[in-house]
Design a protein around this motif. Sequence first.
Motif, PDB file in Angstrom:
ATOM      1  N   LEU A  71      19.411  14.455   4.792  1.00 34.41           N
ATOM      2  CA  LEU A  71      17.713  14.633   5.318  1.00 34.41           C
ATOM      3  C   LEU A  71      17.340  16.179   5.310  1.00 34.41           C
ATOM      4  CD1 LEU A  71      15.066  13.574   6.443  1.00 34.41           C
ATOM      5  CD2 LEU A  71      15.810  13.667   8.862  1.00 34.41           C
ATOM      6  N   SER A  72      18.410  17.016   5.927  1.00 34.96           N
ATOM      7  CA  SER A  72      18.165  18.282   6.099  1.00 34.96           C
ATOM      8  C   SER A  72      18.232  19.065   4.635  1.00 34.96           C
ATOM      9  CB  SER A  72      19.398  19.002   6.857  1.00 34.96           C
ATOM     10  OG  SER A  72      19.684  18.620   8.044  1.00 34.96           O
ATOM     11  N   LYS A  73      18.908  18.413   3.674  1.00 30.86           N
ATOM     12  CA  LYS A  73      18.824  18.901   2.403  1.00 30.86           C
ATOM     13  C   LYS A  73      17.223  18.730   1.806  1.00 30.86           C
ATOM     14  CE  LYS A  73      23.546  18.334   1.193  1.00 30.86           C
ATOM     15  NZ  LYS A  73      24.738  17.585   0.293  1.00 30.86           N
ATOM     16  N   SER A  74      16.652  17.741   2.081  1.00 32.78           N
ATOM     17  CA  SER A  74      15.468  17.419   1.421  1.00 32.78           C
ATOM     18  C   SER A  74      14.095  17.498   2.210  1.00 32.78           C
ATOM     19  CB  SER A  74      15.341  15.848   0.869  1.00 32.78           C
ATOM     20  OG  SER A  74      15.567  15.017   2.141  1.00 32.78           O
ATOM     21  N   SER A  75      14.145  18.080   3.699  1.00 37.68           N
ATOM     22  CA  SER A  75      13.158  18.412   4.329  1.00 37.68           C
ATOM     23  C   SER A  75      13.544  19.299   5.523  1.00 37.68           C
ATOM     24  CB  SER A  75      12.859  17.107   4.796  1.00 37.68           C
ATOM     25  OG  SER A  75      13.259  16.590   5.902  1.00 37.68           O
ATOM     26  N   LYS A  76      12.425  19.688   6.206  1.00 38.48           N
ATOM     27  CA  LYS A  76      12.645  20.407   7.364  1.00 38.48           C
ATOM     28  C   LYS A  76      12.127  19.618   8.751  1.00 38.48           C
ATOM     29  CE  LYS A  76      11.796  25.041   5.199  1.00 38.48           C
ATOM     30  NZ  LYS A  76      11.621  24.696   4.022  1.00 38.48           N
ATOM     31  N   ILE A  77      12.262  18.258   8.485  1.00 33.98           N
ATOM     32  CA  ILE A  77      11.938  17.425   9.576  1.00 33.98           C
ATOM     33  C   ILE A  77      13.143  17.407  10.818  1.00 33.98           C
ATOM     34  CG2 ILE A  77      11.638  15.002  10.388  1.00 33.98           C
ATOM     35  CD1 ILE A  77      10.471  14.509   7.504  1.00 33.98           C
ATOM     36  N   PRO A  78      12.941  17.838  11.953  1.00 35.88           N
ATOM     37  CA  PRO A  78      13.918  17.991  12.852  1.00 35.88           C
ATOM     38  C   PRO A  78      14.500  16.682  13.552  1.00 35.88           C
ATOM     39  CG  PRO A  78      11.708  18.374  14.049  1.00 35.88           C
ATOM     40  CD  PRO A  78      11.477  18.357  12.450  1.00 35.88           C
ATOM     41  N   PHE A  79      15.611  16.481  13.870  1.00 34.16           N
ATOM     42  CA  PHE A  79      16.151  15.133  14.159  1.00 34.16           C
ATOM     43  C   PHE A  79      16.999  15.532  15.516  1.00 34.16           C
ATOM     44  CE2 PHE A  79      18.617  17.563  11.205  1.00 34.16           C
ATOM     45  CZ  PHE A  79      20.140  17.410  11.594  1.00 34.16           C
ATOM     46  N   ILE A  80      17.092  14.111  16.455  1.00 32.88           N
ATOM     47  CA  ILE A  80      17.926  14.324  17.716  1.00 32.88           C
ATOM     48  C   ILE A  80      18.914  12.892  17.210  1.00 32.88           C
ATOM     49  CG2 ILE A  80      17.863  13.296  19.873  1.00 32.88           C
ATOM     50  CD1 ILE A  80      15.175  14.415  20.181  1.00 32.88           C
TER      51      ILE A  80
END
Length: 255
Positions: A71-80
């Motif tokens: 996910l980090s490679k394709s977007s800047k959406i933060p995650f928990i």
Amino acid sequence: MAKVKLLIAEDDVVIAQNLSFSLEEMGYEVCAIVSSGEELLLEVHKYNPDLTILDITLEGKLDGIDTAAMLSKSSKIPFIFMTALSDKETIDRAKQTNPHAYLVKPFDVRTLQSSIEVAIHNASLRQQLATAASTEPAPEPPANEAPANYLLHDTLFLKVRNRLEKVALGDIVWAEAQDIYCNIKTQQHLYLVSQSLKNLEQHLPNKDFMRVHRSYIVRLTAIEAIEDNNILISGKSIPIGNTHKDSLLKRLQIL
């Protein structure tokens, strides 16, 4: 004021529903609940959430940590991350993905809300730092970094979690672009790999495979029918791009 939009990845239906109810009572919007990492990576760009909450243990071949890394490679959406696992090995793996927060089950509503607020704040701060540093040249990857896929004769080795899975080129029927990663479909499985369709195309023999659309490559012998501007393979309808249609028809024996 728009609500903060959250996407949940949790393979336990009861936990996922209870978490969703709690979040909605706090005033958040839960846009989707998925049970696997593969599903999250396919759906996340459809919903474009403000934050993703991932259980580390998920259905499918990707766990929450693998999913977050992709996910980090394709977007800047933060995650928990949320998990019942608190052992050093799991935490060390999780830290490599730079999560915006880490919740250990069981947790209360107040801890959950605080973690969400901290995660969104951290994401905003990271974005500001990235913008400020945007004029600096990007670091080059290490020279000894291994690629995600390996080719041996008529076989691809796909990196799935912590193992390499052998896939015969003859078993691949189509491949589909998903941003910087892609789906590879065989007769038995669907693989999600951290390679672009363009990179994959370089490993597939031209005599057997052909790009028929900017988002699709097909195995020519797997084509079952062509209807209007679509190819039918194993029940899937694949569009034919205008720039590829003439080349495709020339490679087929049409009576």
